[in-house]
Structures are given as C-alpha cells and as structure tokens.
Design an enzyme around this catalytic site. Sequence first.
Site, PDB file in Angstrom:
ATOM      1  N   SER A 145       0.695  -1.135  -0.154  1.00 35.93           N
ATOM      2  CA  SER A 145      -0.008   0.179  -0.169  1.00 35.93           C
ATOM      3  C   SER A 145       0.859   1.191  -0.276  1.00 35.93           C
ATOM      4  O   SER A 145       1.970   1.274   0.446  1.00 35.93           O
ATOM      5  CB  SER A 145      -0.950  -0.024   1.290  1.00 35.93           C
ATOM      6  OG  SER A 145      -0.077   0.286   2.246  1.00 35.93           O
ATOM      7  N   ASP A 146       0.322   2.312  -0.700  1.00 33.83           N
ATOM      8  CA  ASP A 146       1.121   3.640  -0.356  1.00 33.83           C
ATOM      9  C   ASP A 146       0.760   4.051   1.086  1.00 33.83           C
ATOM     10  O   ASP A 146      -0.020   3.376   1.750  1.00 33.83           O
ATOM     11  CB  ASP A 146       0.407   4.703  -1.120  1.00 33.83           C
ATOM     12  CG  ASP A 146       1.326   5.928  -1.572  1.00 33.83           C
ATOM     13  OD1 ASP A 146       2.192   6.017  -0.437  1.00 33.83           O
ATOM     14  OD2 ASP A 146       1.275   6.582  -2.371  1.00 33.83           O
ATOM     15  N   TRP A 147       1.462   4.731   1.681  1.00 30.26           N
ATOM     16  CA  TRP A 147       1.607   5.000   3.051  1.00 30.26           C
ATOM     17  C   TRP A 147       0.183   5.372   3.639  1.00 30.26           C
ATOM     18  O   TRP A 147      -0.173   6.657   3.594  1.00 30.26           O
ATOM     19  CB  TRP A 147       2.785   5.966   3.541  1.00 30.26           C
ATOM     20  CG  TRP A 147       4.118   5.205   3.806  1.00 30.26           C
ATOM     21  CD1 TRP A 147       4.963   5.396   4.736  1.00 30.26           C
ATOM     22  CD2 TRP A 147       4.564   4.303   2.989  1.00 30.26           C
ATOM     23  NE1 TRP A 147       5.650   4.516   4.852  1.00 30.26           N
ATOM     24  CE2 TRP A 147       5.955   3.978   3.638  1.00 30.26           C
ATOM     25  CE3 TRP A 147       4.363   3.665   1.607  1.00 30.26           C
ATOM     26  CZ2 TRP A 147       6.716   2.749   3.061  1.00 30.26           C
ATOM     27  CZ3 TRP A 147       5.347   2.705   1.424  1.00 30.26           C
ATOM     28  CH2 TRP A 147       6.480   2.294   1.979  1.00 30.26           C
TER      29      TRP A 147
END
Length: 877
Positions: free
Chosen positions: A292-294
């Site tokens: 996932s992106d952050w």
Amino acid sequence: MNHLTWALATAAVFSGNARANTVPQFAERDASASAQSPPFYPSPWMNPKATDWESAYEQAKAFVSQMTLMEKVNLTTGVGWEGEQCVGNVGAVPRLGLKSLCMQDSPVGVRDADFVSVFTSGQTVAATFDRQLLYARGLAMGQEHRGKGVTVQLGPVAGPLGRAPEGGRNWEGFSPDPVLTGVSMAETIRGIQDAGVIACAKHLIGNEQEHFRQAPEAVGYGYNITESVSSNIDDKTMHELYLWPFADAVRAGVGSVMCSYNQVNNSYACQNSKLLNGYLKGELGFQGMVMSDWAAQHAGVSSALAGLDMAMPGDTSFNSGFAFWGPNLTLSVINGTLPEWRIDDMAMRIMAAFFKVGNKIGEQVTTNFASWTTDTYGPVHYAAGKGYQKINEHVDVRAGHGTLIREIAAKGTVLLKNTNKALPLNKPRFLAVIGDDAGSNPAGPNGCSDRGCNNGTLGMAWGSGSANFPYLVTPDAALQAKALSDGSVYQSILANNQLDATKALVSQDGVTAVVFVNADSGEGYISVDGNEGDRNNLTLWRNGDNLIKKVSSWCNNTIVVIHSTGAVIVDKWYSSPNVTAILWAGIPGQESGNSITDVLYGKVNPAARTPFTWGNSRESYGTDLLYKPNGDIPQVDFTEGSFIDYRHFDQANTSLAYEFGYGLSYTTFSYSNLHVTKKRAAVYQPTTGKTITAPTIAKTKPSTNLNDYIFPDAKFPYIWQYIYPYFNTTSSGKEASQDPYYGEPNSAYLPENATNGCAQPLHAAGDKVAPGGNSALYDVLYTVTAQVKNTGSVTGDEVPQLYVSLGGPGDPPKVLRGFDRLRDLAPGQTGTFEVNLTRRDLSNWDTASQNWVISDCPKTIYVGPSSRKLPLKATLA
Ligand SMILES: *[C@@H]1O[C@H](CO)[C@@H](O)[C@H](O)[C@H]1NC(C)=O
Ligand SMILES: *[C@@H]1O[C@H](CO)[C@@H](O)[C@H](O)[C@H]1NC(C)=O
Ligand SMILES: *[C@@H]1O[C@H](CO)[C@@H](O)[C@H](O)[C@H]1NC(C)=O
Ligand SMILES: *[C@@H]1O[C@H](CO)[C@@H](O)[C@H](O)[C@H]1NC(C)=O
Ligand SMILES: *[C@@H]1O[C@H](CO)[C@@H](O)[C@H](O)[C@H]1NC(C)=O
Ligand SMILES: *[C@@H]1O[C@H](CO)[C@@H](O)[C@H](O)[C@H]1NC(C)=O
Ligand SMILES: *[C@@H]1O[C@H](CO)[C@@H](O)[C@H](O)[C@H]1NC(C)=O
Ligand SMILES: *[C@@H]1O[C@H](CO)[C@@H](O)[C@H](O)[C@H]1NC(C)=O
Ligand SMILES: *[C@@H]1O[C@H](CO)[C@@H](O)[C@H](O)[C@H]1NC(C)=O
Ligand SMILES: *[C@@H]1O[C@H](CO)[C@@H](O)[C@H](O)[C@H]1NC(C)=O
C-alpha cells in the site's frame, strides 16, 4: 439515494473490515459517482512456472513452508510509522534469520539519508530517450540503496502518467506517453533489480492529481470531503493508456507494485479487487507483492482478499498503534475469514521478490542509516524513543555516480530554440547570468525539508520523491568556472527582482545573457506558495516571464534556461528575436550547473526530446485537474479517454509551442530509406485453461487456540505504538481485535468467490507462464528500418521516432511505438534506426472480448525527428 446503503458504505470504508470491499456495489452516491469497479475474486496466487520466477518461487517456498502464522503476519504488516529506521519496515523473522525488510523512498535516490547521490528526475531522464542511460541510472540508484541496506526502492513511477501538466508529481514519472514511460519503467527496474534491490512500480493507478488524493490531507487544507478522490477510468482507456507501462514493468520482472491513495471507479485502489486481482495479478500475471502507499490501506480482510500483500507503514493511521493487519490479520486467519492460502500467497510473493533480486538469508545488508535523524546515535525505534544505539553509519554509497548524473542531465536537456548560432557558446567575451534559479538557496541545498520550497536553482522538486543533496552545483558556480577558464568577463545577478542592476548589466555592449527561470511542483502534503502539490498555473514562478521579457528587451542575445516539473506557457516571449536560444533542463539533480554548462558550451551536443507537449495555453491541453471538490467524494471522470498530451493536440489540430518528441541539435539530420519487413508470426491465440489450485505452502495448520498468539513473555520488550502480530488479550477474538464490529455479519462478509481456492480460468489476454500479458502480444509483426544521416558539421546523437496510426474512428491520429537514440553520428555518417513492431503495438483493447485485437482499419507508420515532423511514411500490408 438509499440512506441505509449509504451509511453502510461509508462505515465500511472506515471500519476496515471485510464488508468494505462491497463499496463498489453500494455506489449509488450521487449522480457524478456512477462509476463502479466490478468485483474480481479470488485473488490470484503465484504461478510456480512463471517465467524468470521459478527459482525465486522455489526458494520462497522452502522458506515460507517453515513459517508460522505470526511470522507470516510479521512479513506482511509494517511495524508502524517511524517504528524502525526506514520509511517503512515490516517485522523480522528472527527464528529463520530474516532481518526486517526495509522499504525506502525515492525514485531519485535514497531519501532521508546522507552520503547519497541525488539523481536526475524521471521526467528528465525520459527526455534522453536513451535506454542505456535509463538502465545505468536504475543500476546506480539500486547500488546506493543496496549499500544503505534498503530492500525495496520505492520507484520507478508510472502513475501519475501525466494526464494534465499541472499534476504535482508528473516529474517523478516519465512522460504522458505510455510507450516512452513503459520502456523507461522496464529499463529502470532492470537496473535497480540487477543491483540486488527490489524495485516498486508505483502508483497503481489513476493518481493523476494531488488534490484530494487522501481525504485527511484535503480536510487539513480546509476542503470538506469524506473520501478520497475517485479517478473514473474506463476499461479501454485503462488498457491503452494508464495500465500499459505497468504491463512493461511486470514483464520486466518488477518485484513490487504500490497501490495508490485515490479510489479507482469508487473503490480504494488498495482494496480494489478489479485492479489488483483482475488487471494486475490476473491479466498481467504479476508474481511479486502489492504494497500500500503510506496509509492508503482502509480495510483489513477486504484489502487482503482484494490482493494487497503488504500494509505500509502498517498502522491504521500514522502512530495510531493499531493495525488493519497485524493482530487482526492473525485473527482473520484463525477465525476462518481469510483463507490460509491467501496469507501463504502474501508471504510467498514477498519472499519470492526478495530472492528474485539475488538476496540470500544471512546475507542481508544491515540498514546503516536513519530516516528520522542525521545523528549518529539515537533511538532505533524513533516513534517510541526506544533502543538507543548507533543508528547512522554515514556510509558513503555515491561511488562516483556524479559523473553519470552529469551526463544524464546534460543528455536530458532539450534545446527548444537556437537562432543566429547563439549556441554553442564559444568563449563569449562577456557572459551575464541572471535569475535566482541560477544561484543557491540561502538556506542551503537541503534547507527546506523534502525540498518543500522554491529558493535558488531548482535542482530537485518537492515531496517524498526527493533525496538530500550531497552538494548542488549551481549554474552560477559552473558557468563562472567555465567563463574564467576561457578568459570571459563574467557577472551574475542571482535574483529576479534586481531589474535596474540587471538592465545596467545586460544592456552593455556584446553581452550574452543567460536567464534562468523555473516552475516547481511536488507532493500534496507540502504546499509551496499556495501550490498544494499540483501547480496552480502553467506560468513561470517568481515573475520569471517578466524577467525574460525585460532582459530580452535590453539584450539581443538572451538565452533562456528553464528548470521545471513539466510544460510552462512560453507564449509571452519565446518568439522574440532577442530570445536566441531556449533550453529545458528539467529537474537535473546534484550536477545541475555542470550539466547545463556542458550543453551551453557544446561539450554535449543536445539530442534530448521533450517528453510532453508545450501548449499555447492551459486550456489547449483539453484536460485539467479538479481543484475544488465536486461532492463529498470528489469525482474525476477521465472522459477524454486516451486523448491526453499530443494525442489531444493532434486530434484537435491545435497549434502549440513545442510538440511532443521535439528537440534540436547543434548539427542536422536527414531521414531516408524507410523499409518495412513483414515477419512471420503465429495467429494470436487467446490463452485458455486454468491455474493450479491454490497451493498449500504451510506444513501445518495454524492453531486456533488464541493462547498460542499471546504477546510473548514479559521479557520481550513491548515498544510503544509498534505493530506486532500478537494479541494483548486472549479473552476473545473480539477483545483481541478491539473492533466493535468484530464477527458481525457485515464484518464477516465475504465477496462471492473470495475464498475459493479451486483452479481458476486464465485470462485470455494473460499468459500461461509469462508475466506482462499474453506473450503473443509481444510477437514481432513488422521490422521497420530507416537511415538517419548527420548532414551538419559536428558529431551528434539523434532520436528518431516511429509513430503508428491505428486507423480507427476512436483512435488518436498517431501514437508513439518506437524510438532510439543513435549515438555519436559523425558528420556525414549514417545510422540505422530499427524498430520491431509487436502485436500489442498494432492492437486496440476490445472490451467485448476482453482482449487485444488488430482492427481492420488501415495502419500507417511514420518516422521522423518529432511527433509533428515525420518525413517518412508507409502503409502496413
Ligand atoms: C516480529 O517482528 C519483530 C520485529 O519487528 C520481532 O521482534 C518479533 O520477534 C517478530 N515475531 C515473530 C513471531 O517472528
Ligand atoms: C461539509 O459538508 C456537509 C454536506 O456535504 C455538511 O453537512 C457539513 O456541514 C459541511 N461541513 C463543513 C465544516 O462545512
Ligand atoms: C483491528 O482493526 C480495526 C479496524 O478494522 C481497528 O479498529 C482495530 O484497532 C484493530 N485492532 C488492533 C488490535 O490493531
Ligand atoms: C475475523 O477477524 C477479522 C479481523 O479481526 C474480523 O474483521 C472479522 O469480523 C472476524 N470474523 C469472524 C467471523 O469472527
Ligand atoms: C523562498 O521561497 C519562497 C517560495 O517558495 C518565498 O516565499 C521566500 O521568500 C523565499 N525565501 C528566500 C530567502 O528567498
Ligand atoms: C545585437 O546588439 C549588438 C550590440 O550589443 C550588435 O552589435 C549586434 O549587431 C546586434 N545583433 C543583432 C542580431 O541585432
Ligand atoms: C503561478 O504560480 C506561481 C507559483 O505560485 C506564481 O509565482 C505566479 O505568480 C503564478 N502566475 C500567475 C499568472 O498567477
Ligand atoms: C532587442 O534588443 C535590443 C537591444 O540589443 C533592443 O533595442 C530591442 O528593442 C530588442 N528587441 C525586442 C523585440 O525586444
Ligand atoms: C497492548 O498492550 C500494551 C501494553 O499494555 C499497550 O500499550 C498497547 O496499546 C496494547 N495494544 C493494543 C493494540 O491494544
Ligand atoms: C464465481 O465463480 C463462478 C465459477 O467460476 C463464476 O461462474 C461466477 O461468475 C463467479 N462470481 C463472481 C461474482 O465473480
């Protein structure tokens, strides 16, 4: 609107449980939110026979088969924001000798570290059109990450692709053209991974604007929205434009893919089963892991079922101390919601990527830097302030990469105008350099955190896609050194607002004036001069247009150098006869001044091509960003389809300043002898058949006794806010989860087929073994050659380009399908340009058959030096 449904849909997104994945079916939000993402289940598991992954698969299987459930959970879940030294770390597996895997930005170098290089931006290296340089840059960046103990370098970028020039992060990627971006992705990935570091193709997908990409960030700016923006993209546009470069990334063997913050067709990208299960793992046969992106993860079980393999940075929101995965993932396996094969597949994909790039257990480079401080000693668990030790070894990993960076930025500099033989400079008597973009930031090259300001020369744009400069050679410093060695008179005014002094300087007799101007942009969490990541306009910053107009009104030999993150409107001054030369130097990195000096003085003969179109107005692009929310859940409909950048300008037949693919040289070239050879290729066969059944990797079934998952004894240090796989309590699953919805019917909701581990049909456009789609799509159908002759008087490189008209009524007039950079052609010398046209190059995506087809429409090819200068033409038989 059905209010009950609406409430459920909203709650689902925030509660992070299984039913969140049903959001697409609930999408009756408001009129503009009609786009829906169809479900795609089950999540495809790895293929042991996948091309170039067999050995990695075997090694991963040998490792994962020994792992306990908690060890697998550790591998999939980040330890929380600032829990360890990298921008993201997952838990370690000490029993089996695996150290924590380190995920680190950025696409231009090792972020938040010292003694590293700052490379040229993706967009600027794309302008070289040079595969060797793209690869060399990837390799050098990979080596630096490896030397610092990084497992995954968070790049390269194909999303944003560059739907609109205002997009804040376009410079991190390569080009709005999917073929140029696809080649750039593949070469960069090969380079990074050959250095023993996993590359991460990001951001999948539709992350074309910074505004509203994350609801909390937007709320912080004062926008009243409840969910992140939805990029609404139809299936044909997805294939022919946005997904295309990701297919090249997968085909190049990329080990990881990052899903984006935004929603795609009203389903969050990191829990969008159509995107991750359908397109990426199903059709493209991606074998690595999706991270996932952050803080882009919004749900637990449903994100796992939709194809997410690693949660970054692991906590529900930064430093919450809670996790959608971690203990919840452990629970979801033992309570039977998440099939065991899925967590095995998650662990397999992570470990296969690890082994694929050559890692070995026991030989991992220990992380030797700290993202959160430049101190030598400090807390290794930064958020908790625990584990005081030496955390920064200050290892110098630069290995002389400055020479390569200098070469790349020079060879990526586009010569847009050159009249009266203004360039190359040859010992000018009097050189005047004007503009704050030529000088240094008063606060130093790293004076603004993550380069979040625009002071001094623009060597790097802002956001997580940046890195700390070891030094920044300013244009002023390099040009002065060169001028002095030539015996020139040299004076600079490193400000845009000293107009009286500037007039006095540049109106002197025989002055050559070089004016440096810029336009900056970056990532949405930083706002610079009111630009919340995305650019508010396409004009130059800091009154640059005015500066050029003034200088050129006083000096008849005014040379303009632009540092920018994309196109700017040059209308106000570019046709002035006193503006004798214009160069776009992109975002050059640490060697900025040396690179531009090499070009201005002809040490490097320019051959770069602009990787985007320079329109005459903002409106001329036909696409723009959404700056004001159009609802609680902002909706951006990509109604232009694949008509972005030059495809739009060509279709609309609009005038423009500089077309895609344009760039001059200090010599000239002629094109001749177009030759097309038809190749034998088998008839295209849609793939049929089935996958294997979901493999059992674990040797034993995990215990269902909660006591077996309790936090280890008191001697094991509990670190504040750290995400573990363990439970704090074993009184009940609900207590351990601390989720009020735990076990409730909606929370335990499983989409149809989500837990089905039976053999699944293969995608017709996919392949039995090869990642990247049906391998017959890459069959060569035609080989095209042309002769390119240097007709001028100096040696130079040339970038011939091949465009195809697919001929259909919905097709762009032409699309780039091949290019090369022919190096060092001497005066009079002829080089051969050769392109292998593949089936994919000549196909359209057919939504009905869900496959690529070559239409009956006549296909024409064009070859030449830019998208609007195509002297050679042929029809394909
Ligand atoms: C999980 O990772 C942490 C370090 O992040 C480590 O301390 C712990 O022992 C690991 N747990 C298991 C079960 O391997
Ligand atoms: C936000 O918008 C909603 C309706 O969409 C409205 O009810 C609410 O009052 C707004 N909040 C603010 C702070 O403007
Ligand atoms: C489990 O996930 C829910 C959201 O689905 C979250 O509220 C809760 O805090 C998580 N539990 C733990 C122990 O992290
Ligand atoms: C299983 O655990 C997950 C994660 O905590 C939870 O969301 C789900 O509701 C649980 N399901 C059942 C049937 O208990
Ligand atoms: C630095 O740049 C910002 C805009 O990015 C500007 O507002 C500020 O005045 C500049 N500071 C200096 C010292 O030049
Ligand atoms: C430019 O101005 C100089 C005087 O500074 C003059 O000698 C020269 O002829 C002019 N060039 C052109 C092209 O007008
Ligand atoms: C465009 O934005 C830049 C940066 O914020 C600003 O300096 C400039 O004045 C703006 N241009 C116009 C025409 O408003
Ligand atoms: C060009 O520069 C000369 C000075 O060399 C000036 O007299 C003239 O007005 C300028 N022309 C334009 C179009 O700005
Ligand atoms: C687990 O227990 C520790 C120590 O009491 C506490 O600080 C932490 O918040 C708890 N974690 C969760 C997820 O409940
Ligand atoms: C579930 O799988 C069956 C059998 O493969 C298939 O016919 C059905 O369409 C699938 N359902 C969904 C919603 O994908």
